[in-house]
Design a protein around this motif. Structure first.
Motif, PDB file in Angstrom:
ATOM      1  N   GLN A  57     -83.197   7.851  23.950  1.00  0.00           N
ATOM      2  CA  GLN A  57     -83.677   8.995  23.168  1.00  0.00           C
ATOM      3  C   GLN A  57     -84.981   8.664  22.447  1.00  0.00           C
ATOM      4  OE1 GLN A  57     -80.781  10.658  20.474  1.00  0.00           O
ATOM      5  NE2 GLN A  57     -82.242  12.085  19.563  1.00  0.00           N
ATOM      6  N   ARG A  58     -85.103   7.426  21.955  1.00  0.00           N
ATOM      7  CA  ARG A  58     -86.354   7.031  21.290  1.00  0.00           C
ATOM      8  C   ARG A  58     -87.522   7.035  22.277  1.00  0.00           C
ATOM      9  NH1 ARG A  58     -82.770   3.520  18.558  1.00  0.00           N
ATOM     10  NH2 ARG A  58     -83.185   1.801  19.999  1.00  0.00           N
TER      11      ARG A  58
ATOM     12  N   GLU B 152     -87.687   8.933  24.934  1.00  0.00           N
ATOM     13  CA  GLU B 152     -87.931  10.343  25.232  1.00  0.00           C
ATOM     14  C   GLU B 152     -88.706  11.019  24.106  1.00  0.00           C
ATOM     15  OE1 GLU B 152     -85.426  14.253  26.799  1.00  0.00           O
ATOM     16  OE2 GLU B 152     -84.401  12.725  25.600  1.00  0.00           O
ATOM     17  N   GLU B 153     -88.379  10.680  22.869  1.00  0.00           N
ATOM     18  CA  GLU B 153     -89.089  11.271  21.722  1.00  0.00           C
ATOM     19  C   GLU B 153     -90.558  10.858  21.715  1.00  0.00           C
ATOM     20  OE1 GLU B 153     -86.752   9.910  18.472  1.00  0.00           O
ATOM     21  OE2 GLU B 153     -85.241  11.502  18.664  1.00  0.00           O
TER      22      GLU B 153
END
Length: 245
Positions: free
Chosen positions: A124-125, A127-128
């Motif tokens: 997720q990091r 992707e962010e």
């Protein structure tokens, strides 16, 4: 990627050595201020060096005030300040080409480990950071900080803080005087769009938890970045320094 000569017996960087040879050429041929140096292609053959090394050397000389690079026209000799003589070229950070070579080796290995250790939170990091790159690019801004976060987030997946620091230090080499001048010459909306597509491919390989595909995507991206940096700086009409007549 062209090979970089080994600095055996001389701790000075390759661009410093090439720059000093250009200084000697200016002196030996008694080129007056305002004289134009040979075109880049001809000068690289004359000195027997690669064009990326030559380009780094010319930028170092421009920073030192010894030459002026005029896009679409050529490289011109500048007056030597009174009393200074022909001093050796000072160190201006690492060679951008060598930095990128180091990143290919390091990050290509790191992402193989990262892909095998992907977690939902870690992915997720990444992707962010990628989403931030898209937003910055869409807003007409260079997504350098988001790009840095993207690469650091991947290194964090490997679970080794030393590797994270190494990735950050190599990435920050782009802010050195020569690297910053080179990126200013070649970076554009088009080059960042290409880089964004390469980051998308890296993320997809990580998402698939495929170490081989992830390493291939990372190496493809970094080699393409090297090629963009080593490309011909063009003026608004698309004419390069090397083509100027």
């Amino acid at each position: 990627m062209p090979p970089t000569p080994h600095r055996t017996g001389d701790s000075r960087r390759q661009y410093q050595l090439v720059a000093d040879r250009i200084r000697a050429l200016i002196e030996d041929e008694k080129l007056a201020p305002g004289s134009r140096l040979p075109a880049e292609r001809e000068l690289s053959l004359q000195l027997g060096v690669s064009r990326p090394s030559l380009r780094e050397a010319l930028i170092a000389l421009e920073i030192d005030g010894r030459v002026e690079i005029r896009g679409g026209s050529g490289v011109y000799v500048c007056p030597t300040p009174a009393g200074t003589g022909e001093a050796a070229t000072s160190a201006l950070g690492e060679s951008p080409a060598e930095l990128m070579q180091a990143r290919v080796v390091l990050e290509g290995a790191i992402i193989t480990l990262a892909a095998a250790r992907v977690t939902k939170a870690g992915l997720q990091r990444v992707e962010e950071a990628l989403a931030a790159m898209r937003d910055e690019h869409a807003g007409g801004r260079k997504p350098v900080e988001a790009d840095r976060r993207f690469h650091l987030s991947i290194a964090e997946l490997a679970g080794n803080s030393v590797l994270v620091d190494m990735v950050g230090n190599l990435f920050d080499g782009r802010h050195g005087p020569i690297a910053a001048r080179m990126s200013g010459q070649v970076e554009s909306t088009h080059t960042w769009q290409a880089a964004l597509g390469e980051h998308e491919a890296i993320y997809r390989a990580l998402e698939a938890r495929n170490p081989q595909a992830a390493a291939a995507a990372m190496c493809t991206h970094l080699l393409a970045s090297h090629d963009r940096w080593a490309g011909e700086p063009a003026d608004s009409a698309g004419k390069t320094i090397a083509e100027a007549s």
